[in-house]
Scaffold this active site. Structure first.
Site, PDB file in Angstrom:
ATOM      1  N   LYS A  13     -24.827 -16.523 -21.270  1.00  0.00           N
ATOM      2  CA  LYS A  13     -25.660 -17.425 -22.084  1.00  0.00           C
ATOM      3  C   LYS A  13     -25.784 -18.803 -21.457  1.00  0.00           C
ATOM      4  CE  LYS A  13     -23.052 -17.749 -25.737  1.00  0.00           C
ATOM      5  NZ  LYS A  13     -21.911 -16.869 -25.607  1.00  0.00           N
ATOM      6  N   ARG A  87     -23.163 -19.709 -34.701  1.00  0.00           N
ATOM      7  CA  ARG A  87     -22.204 -18.664 -34.375  1.00  0.00           C
ATOM      8  C   ARG A  87     -21.716 -17.936 -35.629  1.00  0.00           C
ATOM      9  NH1 ARG A  87     -19.982 -20.233 -29.142  1.00  0.00           N
ATOM     10  NH2 ARG A  87     -18.261 -18.915 -28.473  1.00  0.00           N
ATOM     11  N   ARG A 126     -13.685 -15.202 -14.250  1.00  0.00           N
ATOM     12  CA  ARG A 126     -14.029 -16.623 -14.413  1.00  0.00           C
ATOM     13  C   ARG A 126     -12.783 -17.450 -14.739  1.00  0.00           C
ATOM     14  NH1 ARG A 126     -17.979 -18.294 -19.299  1.00  0.00           N
ATOM     15  NH2 ARG A 126     -16.058 -18.468 -20.479  1.00  0.00           N
ATOM     16  N   ARG A 132     -10.006 -23.495 -18.169  1.00  0.00           N
ATOM     17  CA  ARG A 132     -10.117 -23.562 -19.626  1.00  0.00           C
ATOM     18  C   ARG A 132      -8.871 -22.995 -20.277  1.00  0.00           C
ATOM     19  NH1 ARG A 132     -15.992 -21.559 -21.623  1.00  0.00           N
ATOM     20  NH2 ARG A 132     -14.680 -20.767 -23.296  1.00  0.00           N
ATOM     21  N   ARG A 143     -11.573 -13.704 -28.564  1.00  0.00           N
ATOM     22  CA  ARG A 143     -12.943 -14.247 -28.626  1.00  0.00           C
ATOM     23  C   ARG A 143     -13.963 -13.124 -28.787  1.00  0.00           C
ATOM     24  NH1 ARG A 143     -12.235 -17.468 -23.494  1.00  0.00           N
ATOM     25  NH2 ARG A 143     -14.488 -17.441 -23.293  1.00  0.00           N
TER      26      ARG A 143
HETATM   27  P1  ADP Z   1     -17.661 -18.524 -24.831  1.00  0.00           P
HETATM   28  O1  ADP Z   1     -19.095 -18.177 -25.112  1.00  0.00           O
HETATM   29  O2  ADP Z   1     -17.233 -18.133 -23.465  1.00  0.00           O
HETATM   30  O3  ADP Z   1     -16.715 -18.039 -25.904  1.00  0.00           O
HETATM   31  P2  ADP Z   1     -18.034 -21.360 -25.571  1.00  0.00           P
HETATM   32  O4  ADP Z   1     -17.922 -22.459 -24.600  1.00  0.00           O
HETATM   33  O5  ADP Z   1     -19.382 -21.066 -26.170  1.00  0.00           O
HETATM   34  O6  ADP Z   1     -17.465 -20.092 -24.813  1.00  0.00           O
HETATM   35  O7  ADP Z   1     -17.013 -21.592 -26.785  1.00  0.00           O
HETATM   36  C1  ADP Z   1     -15.653 -21.862 -26.583  1.00  0.00           C
HETATM   37  C2  ADP Z   1     -14.951 -22.079 -27.925  1.00  0.00           C
HETATM   38  O8  ADP Z   1     -15.508 -23.230 -28.577  1.00  0.00           O
HETATM   39  C3  ADP Z   1     -15.092 -20.951 -28.946  1.00  0.00           C
HETATM   40  O9  ADP Z   1     -14.139 -19.918 -28.760  1.00  0.00           O
HETATM   41  C4  ADP Z   1     -14.893 -21.720 -30.264  1.00  0.00           C
HETATM   42  O10 ADP Z   1     -13.530 -21.985 -30.507  1.00  0.00           O
HETATM   43  C5  ADP Z   1     -15.549 -23.065 -29.987  1.00  0.00           C
HETATM   44  N1  ADP Z   1     -16.973 -23.073 -30.421  1.00  0.00           N
HETATM   45  C6  ADP Z   1     -18.057 -23.189 -29.615  1.00  0.00           C
HETATM   46  N2  ADP Z   1     -19.194 -23.156 -30.333  1.00  0.00           N
HETATM   47  C7  ADP Z   1     -18.822 -23.009 -31.633  1.00  0.00           C
HETATM   48  C8  ADP Z   1     -19.543 -22.891 -32.859  1.00  0.00           C
HETATM   49  N3  ADP Z   1     -20.884 -22.895 -32.900  1.00  0.00           N
HETATM   50  N4  ADP Z   1     -18.816 -22.730 -33.997  1.00  0.00           N
HETATM   51  C9  ADP Z   1     -17.484 -22.712 -33.985  1.00  0.00           C
HETATM   52  N5  ADP Z   1     -16.748 -22.810 -32.868  1.00  0.00           N
HETATM   53  C10 ADP Z   1     -17.399 -22.953 -31.692  1.00  0.00           C
END
Ligand code: ADP
Length: 184
Positions: A13, A87, A126, A132, A143
């Site tokens: 994404k 999300r 990754r 991270r 996740r």
């Molecule tokens: P990935 O798609 O690899 O899981 P992201 O960078 O999108 O990574 O998200 C990392 C973390 O940030 C998520 O596991 C969550 O804890 C938090 N997060 C990101 N976006 C949201 C959201 N829209 N709502 C709640 N938590 C979020």
């Protein structure tokens, strides 16, 4: 133009969102990146978010919605691509209500799909360089579970608006599939 890009962690994404943002001159809003910045700054929001993120759990909807609302309101007139947001169903409802108040609407909802085995392999790979704190194998698996439980239902929420994108292949191949779905 407003685009929502969805898909499980590891589907690509973020990579595709950056390409779309530059092609269509959109503000790229990755909630994951924004939250990681808040953590780095040591802000109040960052402190609250960190404990959820480190476990691979979602940050509470209210915090994420307030954060996004502020950004949208201070960047009115811009196009947006939302990456990693909404999300959950309440986040989608919150976004709809905000966009409705601003007389805006989502133009495209893209859903990138990929086999779970490929996703986990990509994320583990990754993780070696990402730095991270949520990239350990156990958290990666959590996740994926959180995605299945809370985020996948959004495909039904947006139902006939969703454009399905096959996420298997090179970055360029996937971009081409996306571009072919966007009428400019
Ligand atoms: P990935 O798609 O690899 O899981 P992201 O960078 O999108 O990574 O998200 C990392 C973390 O940030 C998520 O596991 C969550 O804890 C938090 N997060 C990101 N976006 C949201 C959201 N829209 N709502 C709640 N938590 C979020």
């Amino acid at each position: 133009m407003i685009i929502v890009i969805m898909g499980p962690p590891g589907a690509g994404k973020g990579t595709q969102a950056k390409i779309l943002a530059s092609k269509f001159n959109l503000l790229h809003l990755s909630t994951g990146e924004i939250l990681r910045n808040e953590i780095d700054k040591g802000s109040k929001l960052g402190l609250k978010a960190k404990k959820f993120m480190d476990q691979g759990n979602l940050v509470p909807d209210k915090l994420v919605l307030e954060m996004i609302e502020k950004i949208i309101l201070t960047n009115q007139g811009e196009g947006f691509i939302f990456d990693g947001f909404p999300r959950t169903v309440p986040q989608s409802e919150g976004l709809d209500s905000l966009l409705g108040r601003l007389k805006l609407k989502i133009d495209y909802v893209l859903n990138i799909s990929l086999d779970k085995s490929v996703l986990v392999k990509r994320l583990v790979e990754r993780a070696k360089n990402s730095g991270r704190s949520d990239d350990s194998e156990e958290v990666i698996m959590n996740r994926q579970d959180v995605y299945e439980e809370l985020t996948k239902p959004l495909i039904d929420y947006y139902h006939d608006e969703v454009k399905e994108i096959n996420g298997d292949g090179t970055v360029e191949e996937v971009s081409k599939r996306i571009f072919s779905q966007i009428n400019q």
